[in-house]
Design a protein around this motif. Structure first.
Motif, PDB file in Angstrom:
ATOM      1  N   LYS A 133     -33.732  41.532  28.471  1.00 45.47           N
ATOM      2  CA  LYS A 133     -34.090  40.115  28.260  1.00 45.47           C
ATOM      3  C   LYS A 133     -33.118  39.413  27.334  1.00 45.47           C
ATOM      4  O   LYS A 133     -33.046  38.191  27.309  1.00 45.47           O
ATOM      5  CB  LYS A 133     -35.500  40.025  27.657  1.00 45.47           C
ATOM      6  CG  LYS A 133     -36.587  40.429  28.637  1.00 45.47           C
ATOM      7  CD  LYS A 133     -37.954  40.383  27.979  1.00 45.47           C
ATOM      8  CE  LYS A 133     -39.009  41.068  28.825  1.00 45.47           C
ATOM      9  NZ  LYS A 133     -39.940  41.844  28.007  1.00 45.47           N
ATOM     10  N   ASN A 134     -32.377  40.205  26.547  1.00 52.78           N
ATOM     11  CA  ASN A 134     -31.442  39.605  25.585  1.00 52.78           C
ATOM     12  C   ASN A 134     -30.071  39.309  26.162  1.00 52.78           C
ATOM     13  O   ASN A 134     -29.216  38.790  25.458  1.00 52.78           O
ATOM     14  CB  ASN A 134     -31.266  40.540  24.377  1.00 52.78           C
ATOM     15  CG  ASN A 134     -32.574  40.758  23.660  1.00 52.78           C
ATOM     16  OD1 ASN A 134     -33.326  39.824  23.449  1.00 52.78           O
ATOM     17  ND2 ASN A 134     -32.862  42.003  23.332  1.00 52.78           N
ATOM     18  N   VAL A 135     -29.841  39.676  27.427  1.00 51.66           N
ATOM     19  CA  VAL A 135     -28.527  39.381  27.999  1.00 51.66           C
ATOM     20  C   VAL A 135     -28.687  38.331  29.097  1.00 51.66           C
ATOM     21  O   VAL A 135     -29.756  38.211  29.698  1.00 51.66           O
ATOM     22  CB  VAL A 135     -27.834  40.652  28.573  1.00 51.66           C
ATOM     23  CG1 VAL A 135     -27.750  41.733  27.516  1.00 51.66           C
ATOM     24  CG2 VAL A 135     -28.510  41.149  29.821  1.00 51.66           C
ATOM     25  N   PRO A 136     -27.621  37.533  29.337  1.00 48.92           N
ATOM     26  CA  PRO A 136     -27.724  36.515  30.385  1.00 48.92           C
ATOM     27  C   PRO A 136     -27.888  37.171  31.753  1.00 48.92           C
ATOM     28  O   PRO A 136     -27.374  38.273  31.986  1.00 48.92           O
ATOM     29  CB  PRO A 136     -26.381  35.780  30.298  1.00 48.92           C
ATOM     30  CG  PRO A 136     -25.487  36.622  29.471  1.00 48.92           C
ATOM     31  CD  PRO A 136     -26.333  37.540  28.656  1.00 48.92           C
ATOM     32  N   SER A 137     -28.605  36.489  32.643  1.00 49.50           N
ATOM     33  CA  SER A 137     -28.814  37.074  33.976  1.00 49.50           C
ATOM     34  C   SER A 137     -28.090  36.224  35.012  1.00 49.50           C
ATOM     35  O   SER A 137     -27.728  35.082  34.753  1.00 49.50           O
ATOM     36  CB  SER A 137     -30.295  37.117  34.298  1.00 49.50           C
ATOM     37  OG  SER A 137     -30.786  35.805  34.417  1.00 49.50           O
ATOM     38  N   LYS A 138     -27.873  36.841  36.163  1.00 50.11           N
ATOM     39  CA  LYS A 138     -27.276  36.136  37.296  1.00 50.11           C
ATOM     40  C   LYS A 138     -28.202  36.290  38.482  1.00 50.11           C
ATOM     41  O   LYS A 138     -28.985  37.238  38.540  1.00 50.11           O
ATOM     42  CB  LYS A 138     -25.918  36.762  37.655  1.00 50.11           C
ATOM     43  CG  LYS A 138     -24.793  36.326  36.752  1.00 50.11           C
ATOM     44  CD  LYS A 138     -23.432  36.684  37.357  1.00 50.11           C
ATOM     45  CE  LYS A 138     -23.218  38.178  37.483  1.00 50.11           C
ATOM     46  NZ  LYS A 138     -21.846  38.564  37.782  1.00 50.11           N
TER      47      LYS A 138
END
Ligand SMILES: *[C@@H]1O[C@H](CO)[C@@H](O)[C@H](O)[C@H]1NC(C)=O
Ligand SMILES: *[C@@H]1O[C@H](CO)[C@@H](O)[C@H](O)[C@H]1NC(C)=O
Length: 309
Positions: free
Chosen positions: A239-244
């Motif tokens: 959840k702490n990293v950007p998603s694509k």
């Protein structure tokens, strides 16, 4: 009298402990044979003297009987074996390692050095847990694009000619064992049957770890490669990293192009040959086009005459 008895007792019990604390030692030839032929082989890789080695060997010896009963497993040690480099890199060299082979597929034990937990891990993971996905099966099994019902997937993209990748696969099996029933773990060989899948997700460095959840991709690009970090990532840290968004699946034609492009990238020497082939094709097409401009002679069609008897 008493002291001599005590001495005898101490002597005998230390003897017993030494005998019980020892695993059968095998050489590399025999080890490869065991791994190839036996269902379950547990190997302690160790040096003659090293920190924590004797203690770990003692723990494995204490569960050896249980492992034989439960799995009919072989529990052996390999001392100073070069085969340990199949599983270690850099600063891990010199530490004792426990590797569990199930039908030849290794799991590098990376949990607490506790006999009960080791026993439970081995007994509960008789099957390899990492699925092998390829261009044909990836979308079908993960439903990545639709984000449908097959659960979350954590996928390692690798190449079979990359040493760091091949060394990591046994640890990936351990991580899979720890996430079993909650997260699906898989591997995709982007040099072999997963070329197009690798291209779909833009993987150019390996190993690459992508976490697929509900139509989104989260890229694990933390520097840490320890099992705990991967588990934490899959269980919430993502959840702490950007998603694509997941790109849509490739068509069979795209896959063909991907494979051709990959082959040219891998074999730059083929490029002139491919160029020449391309020019020849153009020339052939051009020649045909030129030829078809000329009025064609009417050709007589011969009909085969059946002889009637
Ligand atoms: C390995 O050990 C076996 C006996 O267990 C022996 O027959 C074989 O010659 C050994 N191989 C090497 C390379 O030392
Ligand atoms: C070590 O790796 C080599 C090359 O990939 C393989 O042939 C061999 O079986 C492996 N041995 C063990 C014990 O994993």
């Amino acid at each position: 009298m008493l002291t001599s008895r005590l001495f005898l007792f101490v002597f005998l019990s230390s003897f017993v402990i030494t005998v019980l604390g020892n695993l059968e030692q095998v050489n590399d030839t025999d080890l490869e044979k065991l791994i190839a032929n036996e269902k379950f082989v547990i190997v302690l890789f160790r040096e003659e003297t090293c920190q924590g080695c004797d203690e770990l060997e003692g723990q494995l010896s204490s569960i050896r009987e249980d492992l034989v009963d439960a799995l009919n497993a072989w529990v052996v040690k390999a001392v100073s074996s070069p085969l340990v480099s199949n599983f270690t890199a850099g600063k891990e060299v010199g530490k004792p390692l426990v590797v569990y082979f199930r039908h030849g597929v290794p799991l590098l034990y990376d949990g607490p050095l506790n006999d009960e937990i080791m026993l439970e891990t081995f007994v509960q993971n008789k099957e390899a847990a990492v699925s092998h996905l390829n261009d044909d099966s990836f979308e079908h099994l993960t439903q990545a694009a639709s984000g449908a019902t097959t659960g979350d997937w954590f996928v390692m993209f690798y190449r079979d000619d990359s040493e760091p990748c091949m060394k990591f696969l046994a640890k990936w099996e351990y991580i899979a064992s720890q996430l079993k029933g909650r997260i699906n773990l898989a591997k995709v060989n982007i040099k072999d049957d997963g070329i197009s899948t690798g291209s779909r997700f833009g993987v150019d460095q390996v190993p690459a770890f992508l976490f697929f959840r509900q139509g989104k991709i989260f890229n694990y690009d933390l520097p840490k490669l320890d099992s705990k970090a991967f588990q934490d990532f899959a269980l919430g840290w993502y959840k702490n990293v950007p998603s694509k968004n997941v790109p849509s699946p490739k068509t069979p034609f795209d896959e063909l192009v991907d494979r051709a492009v990959f082959m040219l990238k891998e074999n730059p020497l083929l490029l002139p040959a491919a160029g020449i082939a391309f020019i020849l094709i153009l020339m052939a097409v051009g020649f045909n086009a030129w030829k078809s401009r000329k009025p064609e002679k009417p050709t007589k069609t011969k009909k085969s005459v059946k002889k009637s008897n």
